[in-house]
Design a protein around this motif. Structure first.
Motif, PDB file in Angstrom:
ATOM      1  N   TYR A 133    -128.511  21.264 130.782  1.00 24.03           N
ATOM      2  CA  TYR A 133    -127.196  21.111 130.170  1.00 24.03           C
ATOM      3  C   TYR A 133    -127.263  21.591 128.726  1.00 24.03           C
ATOM      4  CZ  TYR A 133    -126.755  17.949 134.107  1.00 24.03           C
ATOM      5  OH  TYR A 133    -126.761  17.413 135.362  1.00 24.03           O
ATOM      6  N   PHE A 134    -126.195  22.261 128.299  1.00 20.08           N
ATOM      7  CA  PHE A 134    -126.098  22.661 126.904  1.00 20.08           C
ATOM      8  C   PHE A 134    -125.211  21.654 126.196  1.00 20.08           C
ATOM      9  CE2 PHE A 134    -123.934  24.923 123.428  1.00 20.08           C
ATOM     10  CZ  PHE A 134    -125.056  25.262 122.678  1.00 20.08           C
ATOM     11  N   ILE A 135    -125.732  21.035 125.156  1.00 19.23           N
ATOM     12  CA  ILE A 135    -124.996  20.077 124.353  1.00 19.23           C
ATOM     13  C   ILE A 135    -124.636  20.763 123.037  1.00 19.23           C
ATOM     14  CG2 ILE A 135    -125.003  17.795 123.300  1.00 19.23           C
ATOM     15  CD1 ILE A 135    -125.404  17.769 126.357  1.00 19.23           C
ATOM     16  N   ALA A 136    -123.356  21.056 122.846  1.00 17.80           N
ATOM     17  CA  ALA A 136    -122.897  21.696 121.612  1.00 17.80           C
ATOM     18  C   ALA A 136    -122.611  20.623 120.575  1.00 17.80           C
ATOM     19  CB  ALA A 136    -121.641  22.512 121.872  1.00 17.80           C
ATOM     20  N   PHE A 137    -123.112  20.832 119.357  1.00 15.07           N
ATOM     21  CA  PHE A 137    -122.863  19.846 118.312  1.00 15.07           C
ATOM     22  C   PHE A 137    -122.319  20.436 117.029  1.00 15.07           C
ATOM     23  CE2 PHE A 137    -127.492  20.519 118.547  1.00 15.07           C
ATOM     24  CZ  PHE A 137    -127.713  21.133 117.337  1.00 15.07           C
TER      25      PHE A 137
ATOM     26  N   GLU B   2    -115.826  32.626 109.935  1.00 18.92           N
ATOM     27  CA  GLU B   2    -117.098  31.929 109.787  1.00 18.92           C
ATOM     28  C   GLU B   2    -116.801  30.519 109.260  1.00 18.92           C
ATOM     29  OE1 GLU B   2    -120.469  32.169 106.600  1.00 18.92           O
ATOM     30  OE2 GLU B   2    -120.615  33.882 107.967  1.00 18.92           O
ATOM     31  N   LEU B   3    -117.400  29.528 109.866  1.00 15.77           N
ATOM     32  CA  LEU B   3    -117.094  28.141 109.538  1.00 15.77           C
ATOM     33  C   LEU B   3    -118.280  27.385 108.948  1.00 15.77           C
ATOM     34  CD1 LEU B   3    -115.118  27.446 112.816  1.00 15.77           C
ATOM     35  CD2 LEU B   3    -114.175  28.013 110.578  1.00 15.77           C
ATOM     36  N   LEU B   4    -119.311  28.097 108.551  1.00 11.24           N
ATOM     37  CA  LEU B   4    -120.540  27.452 108.074  1.00 11.24           C
ATOM     38  C   LEU B   4    -120.330  26.588 106.829  1.00 11.24           C
ATOM     39  CD1 LEU B   4    -122.988  30.435 108.563  1.00 11.24           C
ATOM     40  CD2 LEU B   4    -122.825  28.372 109.951  1.00 11.24           C
ATOM     41  N   ALA B   5    -119.455  26.990 105.945  1.00 11.11           N
ATOM     42  CA  ALA B   5    -119.267  26.264 104.685  1.00 11.11           C
ATOM     43  C   ALA B   5    -118.253  25.123 104.806  1.00 11.11           C
ATOM     44  CB  ALA B   5    -118.834  27.228 103.591  1.00 11.11           C
ATOM     45  N   ARG B   6    -117.599  25.015 105.934  1.00 11.28           N
ATOM     46  CA  ARG B   6    -116.580  23.975 106.099  1.00 11.28           C
ATOM     47  C   ARG B   6    -117.221  22.621 106.387  1.00 11.28           C
ATOM     48  NH1 ARG B   6    -110.988  26.278 107.570  1.00 11.28           N
ATOM     49  NH2 ARG B   6    -111.332  28.369 106.795  1.00 11.28           N
ATOM     50  N   PRO B   7    -116.604  21.555 105.899  1.00  7.37           N
ATOM     51  CA  PRO B   7    -117.116  20.210 106.210  1.00  7.37           C
ATOM     52  C   PRO B   7    -117.051  19.958 107.713  1.00  7.37           C
ATOM     53  CG  PRO B   7    -115.461  20.118 104.470  1.00  7.37           C
ATOM     54  CD  PRO B   7    -115.460  21.516 105.005  1.00  7.37           C
ATOM     55  N   TYR B   8    -118.038  19.277 108.219  1.00  7.67           N
ATOM     56  CA  TYR B   8    -118.149  19.027 109.654  1.00  7.67           C
ATOM     57  C   TYR B   8    -116.890  18.369 110.219  1.00  7.67           C
ATOM     58  CZ  TYR B   8    -120.126  17.487 114.082  1.00  7.67           C
ATOM     59  OH  TYR B   8    -120.354  17.277 115.413  1.00  7.67           O
ATOM     60  N   ASP B   9    -116.328  17.393 109.511  1.00  9.68           N
ATOM     61  CA  ASP B   9    -115.173  16.672 110.043  1.00  9.68           C
ATOM     62  C   ASP B   9    -113.911  17.536 110.097  1.00  9.68           C
ATOM     63  OD1 ASP B   9    -114.786  16.714 107.302  1.00  9.68           O
ATOM     64  OD2 ASP B   9    -114.217  14.609 107.154  1.00  9.68           O
TER      65      ASP B   9
ATOM     66  N   ARG C 183    -110.461  22.542 115.540  1.00 12.32           N
ATOM     67  CA  ARG C 183    -110.278  23.807 114.820  1.00 12.32           C
ATOM     68  C   ARG C 183    -110.092  24.988 115.780  1.00 12.32           C
ATOM     69  NH1 ARG C 183    -109.001  26.229 110.055  1.00 12.32           N
ATOM     70  NH2 ARG C 183    -109.899  28.280 110.068  1.00 12.32           N
ATOM     71  N   CYS C 184    -110.827  25.002 116.848  1.00 13.56           N
ATOM     72  CA  CYS C 184    -110.795  26.123 117.775  1.00 13.56           C
ATOM     73  C   CYS C 184    -110.046  25.687 119.035  1.00 13.56           C
ATOM     74  CB  CYS C 184    -112.214  26.561 118.100  1.00 13.56           C
ATOM     75  SG  CYS C 184    -112.282  28.146 118.939  1.00 13.56           S
ATOM     76  N   PRO C 185    -108.825  26.166 119.242  1.00 11.73           N
ATOM     77  CA  PRO C 185    -108.015  25.706 120.359  1.00 11.73           C
ATOM     78  C   PRO C 185    -108.542  26.126 121.728  1.00 11.73           C
ATOM     79  CG  PRO C 185    -106.957  27.543 119.261  1.00 11.73           C
ATOM     80  CD  PRO C 185    -108.162  27.173 118.430  1.00 11.73           C
ATOM     81  N   HIS C 186    -109.523  26.999 121.763  1.00 12.83           N
ATOM     82  CA  HIS C 186    -110.025  27.522 123.030  1.00 12.83           C
ATOM     83  C   HIS C 186    -111.143  26.673 123.613  1.00 12.83           C
ATOM     84  CE1 HIS C 186    -107.619  30.940 121.939  1.00 12.83           C
ATOM     85  NE2 HIS C 186    -108.277  31.018 120.803  1.00 12.83           N
TER      86      HIS C 186
END
Length: 83
Positions: free
Chosen positions: A54-58, A67-74, A79-82
């Motif tokens: 199983y792949f667990i995405a976190f 690119e979303l690397l600099a955005r706060p996790y919360d 964010r991504c409707p797909h």
């Protein structure tokens, strides 16, 4: 891999971990994951049936061309409707 490609949009980048749940021991099994990774084509199907992976995405790293690397996790939830 084909299942993920069919369900996820092109250009989506997730961070996560591949895990194997050992139903006999009732816990994650790194040993089973290693066996699956090292298996040749002939034995791979039997190991996949015994120990599904199983792949667990976190984390969401890239979506909709941004690119979303600099955005706060919360701020990434929803964010991504797909997904």
């Amino acid at each position: 891999m084909a299942a993920a490609e069919a369900q996820l949009q092109h250009g989506l980048v997730l961070d996560g971990e591949l895990v194997v749940w050992d139903t006999e021991d009732g816990q994650l099994s790194f040993e089973a994951l290693q066996r699956r990774a090292a298996a040749r084509a002939r034995g791979a199907r039997a190991l996949a049936a015994r120990w599904p992976a199983y792949f667990i995405a976190f984390d969401l790293l890239h979506c909709d061309g941004q690119e979303l690397l600099a955005r706060p996790y919360d701020s990434l939830r929803g964010r991504c409707p797909h997904l």
